[in-house]
Every structure is written in C-alpha cells, then in structure tokens.
Design a protein around this motif. Structure first.
Motif, PDB file in Angstrom:
ATOM      1  N   TYR A 157       0.608  -1.193  -0.282  1.00 20.31           N
ATOM      2  CA  TYR A 157       0.067  -0.028  -0.533  1.00 20.31           C
ATOM      3  C   TYR A 157       1.305   1.668   0.165  1.00 20.31           C
ATOM      4  CZ  TYR A 157      -4.164  -3.076   0.953  1.00 20.31           C
ATOM      5  OH  TYR A 157      -4.619  -4.288   0.827  1.00 20.31           O
ATOM      6  N   GLU A 158       0.275   2.065  -0.624  1.00 17.41           N
ATOM      7  CA  GLU A 158       1.092   3.746  -0.569  1.00 17.41           C
ATOM      8  C   GLU A 158       0.461   4.697  -0.545  1.00 17.41           C
ATOM      9  OE1 GLU A 158       2.482   4.416  -4.739  1.00 17.41           O
ATOM     10  OE2 GLU A 158       1.218   4.874  -5.170  1.00 17.41           O
ATOM     11  N   MET A 159       0.350   5.714   0.128  1.00 16.63           N
ATOM     12  CA  MET A 159      -0.582   6.527   0.365  1.00 16.63           C
ATOM     13  C   MET A 159      -0.993   8.016  -0.340  1.00 16.63           C
ATOM     14  SD  MET A 159      -0.729   7.416   3.306  1.00 16.63           S
ATOM     15  CE  MET A 159       0.114   7.154   5.243  1.00 16.63           C
ATOM     16  N   VAL A 160      -1.870   8.003  -0.938  1.00 20.24           N
ATOM     17  CA  VAL A 160      -3.142   8.882  -1.896  1.00 20.24           C
ATOM     18  C   VAL A 160      -2.423   9.841  -2.086  1.00 20.24           C
ATOM     19  CG1 VAL A 160      -4.563   9.131  -3.790  1.00 20.24           C
ATOM     20  CG2 VAL A 160      -4.491   7.488  -2.784  1.00 20.24           C
ATOM     21  N   SER A 161      -1.243  10.642  -2.743  1.00 17.47           N
ATOM     22  CA  SER A 161      -0.567  11.569  -2.756  1.00 17.47           C
ATOM     23  C   SER A 161      -1.125  12.935  -3.975  1.00 17.47           C
ATOM     24  CB  SER A 161       0.349  11.485  -2.525  1.00 17.47           C
ATOM     25  OG  SER A 161       1.464  10.767  -3.902  1.00 17.47           O
ATOM     26  N   ASP A 162      -1.813  12.199  -5.076  1.00 15.36           N
ATOM     27  CA  ASP A 162      -1.933  13.065  -6.176  1.00 15.36           C
ATOM     28  C   ASP A 162      -3.532  13.570  -5.834  1.00 15.36           C
ATOM     29  OD1 ASP A 162      -1.880  14.002  -9.235  1.00 15.36           O
ATOM     30  OD2 ASP A 162      -3.961  12.963  -8.973  1.00 15.36           O
ATOM     31  N   ASP A 163      -3.273  14.803  -5.327  1.00 17.82           N
ATOM     32  CA  ASP A 163      -4.854  15.785  -5.673  1.00 17.82           C
ATOM     33  C   ASP A 163      -5.719  15.622  -6.012  1.00 17.82           C
ATOM     34  OD1 ASP A 163      -2.690  17.043  -3.184  1.00 17.82           O
ATOM     35  OD2 ASP A 163      -2.305  18.827  -5.328  1.00 17.82           O
ATOM     36  N   VAL A 164      -5.875  15.504  -7.361  1.00 19.35           N
ATOM     37  CA  VAL A 164      -6.884  14.618  -7.660  1.00 19.35           C
ATOM     38  C   VAL A 164      -7.220  14.072  -7.905  1.00 19.35           C
ATOM     39  CG1 VAL A 164      -8.288  14.388 -10.326  1.00 19.35           C
ATOM     40  CG2 VAL A 164      -6.054  16.577 -10.151  1.00 19.35           C
ATOM     41  N   GLU A 165      -6.576  12.713  -7.534  1.00 21.41           N
ATOM     42  CA  GLU A 165      -7.270  11.922  -7.169  1.00 21.41           C
ATOM     43  C   GLU A 165      -7.461  11.150  -6.134  1.00 21.41           C
ATOM     44  OE1 GLU A 165      -5.094   6.766  -6.888  1.00 21.41           O
ATOM     45  OE2 GLU A 165      -3.863   8.407  -7.017  1.00 21.41           O
ATOM     46  N   PHE A 166      -6.955  11.754  -4.354  1.00 23.71           N
ATOM     47  CA  PHE A 166      -7.668  11.949  -3.532  1.00 23.71           C
ATOM     48  C   PHE A 166      -8.535  12.786  -3.585  1.00 23.71           C
ATOM     49  CE2 PHE A 166      -8.056  13.592   0.464  1.00 23.71           C
ATOM     50  CZ  PHE A 166      -7.281  12.408   1.573  1.00 23.71           C
TER      51      PHE A 166
END
Length: 90
Positions: free
Chosen positions: A62-71
């Motif tokens: 797992y990775e943190m969602v860092s993309d603003d649009v995806e988040f």
C-alpha cells in the motif's frame, strides 16, 4: 477491526493502521485507514487513504494517495460510504 501495516518511506518505520472502510474504483483497491492506536471515542482522528499496489509475486503493498485529483475523487467516494460526521480532506 482489520489492521494493515505501512512502512513510512521517509523513516522506514512500520506503522499500523485500522481499516475503517474499503472500496474499489477502476479496478484499484483503496483503504480508508485511521491510526490504529487512537481511542475509539476520540473525536478527531487522523485518517489516510491508501492505494493497493500488486507486486510480481502477488504481494499487496500500500502507498499513500498523494495525487490531489485522485485523492479528491476517492475522498468523495469514502465520504458517501461513511457517516455524515466523517470529514475526509487532504
């Protein structure tokens, strides 16, 4: 409550999160997680969105969602799945 571990890429420290909700969008699994050691009656708890990545040997990382649009898109989905008092923001 299910728990998942996450290794912080900056510190290499293993952190455990409690899985609050999960969903799948466009074939990608996302988890809404909170700090595993937070008291259940706490009013303000940090929550994060993790994205499942599959390795060649079928292990799930797992990775943190860092993309603003995806988040923002996934946060909206989780806001609809959780109760009205949940504030999912970046």
């Amino acid at each position: 409550m299910e728990k998942v571990s996450f290794v912080d890429p900056e510190t290499n420290e293993e952190v455990f999160f409690a899985v609050e909700e999960e969903t799948q969008v466009n074939g990608i699994q996302y988890l809404l997680v909170s700090e595993a050691d937070a008291p259940e009656d706490a009013e303000d708890v940090n929550a994060y969105i993790l994205k499942a990545l599959h390795t060649q040997d079928e292990e799930v990382l797992y990775e943190m969602v860092s993309d603003d649009v995806e988040f923002a898109a996934i946060a909206k989905v989780f806001a609809e799945l959780t109760d009205e008092d949940t504030d999912v923001s970046f």
